[in-house]
Design a protein around this motif. Structure first.
Motif, short mmCIF file in Angstrom:
data_model
loop_
_atom_site.label_atom_id
_atom_site.label_comp_id
_atom_site.label_asym_id
_atom_site.label_seq_id
_atom_site.Cartn_x
_atom_site.Cartn_y
_atom_site.Cartn_z
N UNK A 55 -16.04 -26.23 -23.48
CA UNK A 55 -16.35 -26.49 -24.89
C UNK A 55 -16.98 -25.27 -25.54
N UNK A 56 -17.73 -24.49 -24.78
CA UNK A 56 -18.33 -23.26 -25.32
C UNK A 56 -17.25 -22.24 -25.64
N UNK A 57 -16.26 -22.12 -24.76
CA UNK A 57 -15.13 -21.21 -25.03
C UNK A 57 -14.36 -21.67 -26.25
N UNK A 58 -14.22 -22.98 -26.42
CA UNK A 58 -13.56 -23.50 -27.62
C UNK A 58 -14.36 -23.12 -28.86
N UNK A 59 -15.68 -23.22 -28.78
CA UNK A 59 -16.52 -22.82 -29.90
C UNK A 59 -16.35 -21.35 -30.25
N UNK A 60 -16.28 -20.51 -29.24
CA UNK A 60 -16.06 -19.08 -29.47
C UNK A 60 -14.71 -18.86 -30.15
N UNK A 61 -13.69 -19.58 -29.68
CA UNK A 61 -12.36 -19.46 -30.28
C UNK A 61 -12.39 -19.90 -31.74
#
Length: 106
Positions: A88-94
């Motif tokens: 979910x953190x990587x999704x936020x960065x994206x």
């Protein structure tokens, strides 16, 4: 978009990433050399960012700088220190990167 401001932003973001890695190595400023290195790298980052905003709006330049810095810090933190972000953190960065792309295209 002009090339030199982008080069300044990318250089500034790289300096910011280096500062973040040095800050991690400083262990809460217990290792002062790494801590002062981080301060110097941040000074350099803002110096380069100040050159970029001569030609690009501050909001756009800062958003680009921030998104590259966030992604670079996440990747370097993983590679150098074994920090693991949840998906979910990587999704936020994206999403942050997508927002910056929209901002620069408008």
């Amino acid at each position: 978009m002009q090339t030199m401001p982008i080069i300044f932003i990318m250089g500034s973001a790289c300096s910011d990433i280096a500062a973040n890695m040095m800050l991690e190595k400083s262990n809460g400023f217990k290792n002062r050399a790494w801590g002062f290195g981080a301060i110097a790298m941040l000074w350099l980052a803002f110096l380069m960012l100040s050159q970029a905003i001569k030609s690009i709006d501050l909001a756009v330049a800062y958003a680009m700088w921030g998104s590259v810095g966030i992604l670079g810090t996440a990747i370097c933190g993983r590679l150098l220190f074994g920090h693991r972000l949840k998906p979910i953190a990587w999704l936020g960065i994206a999403l942050v990167i997508a927002a910056v792309l929209i901002l620069t295209l408008v």
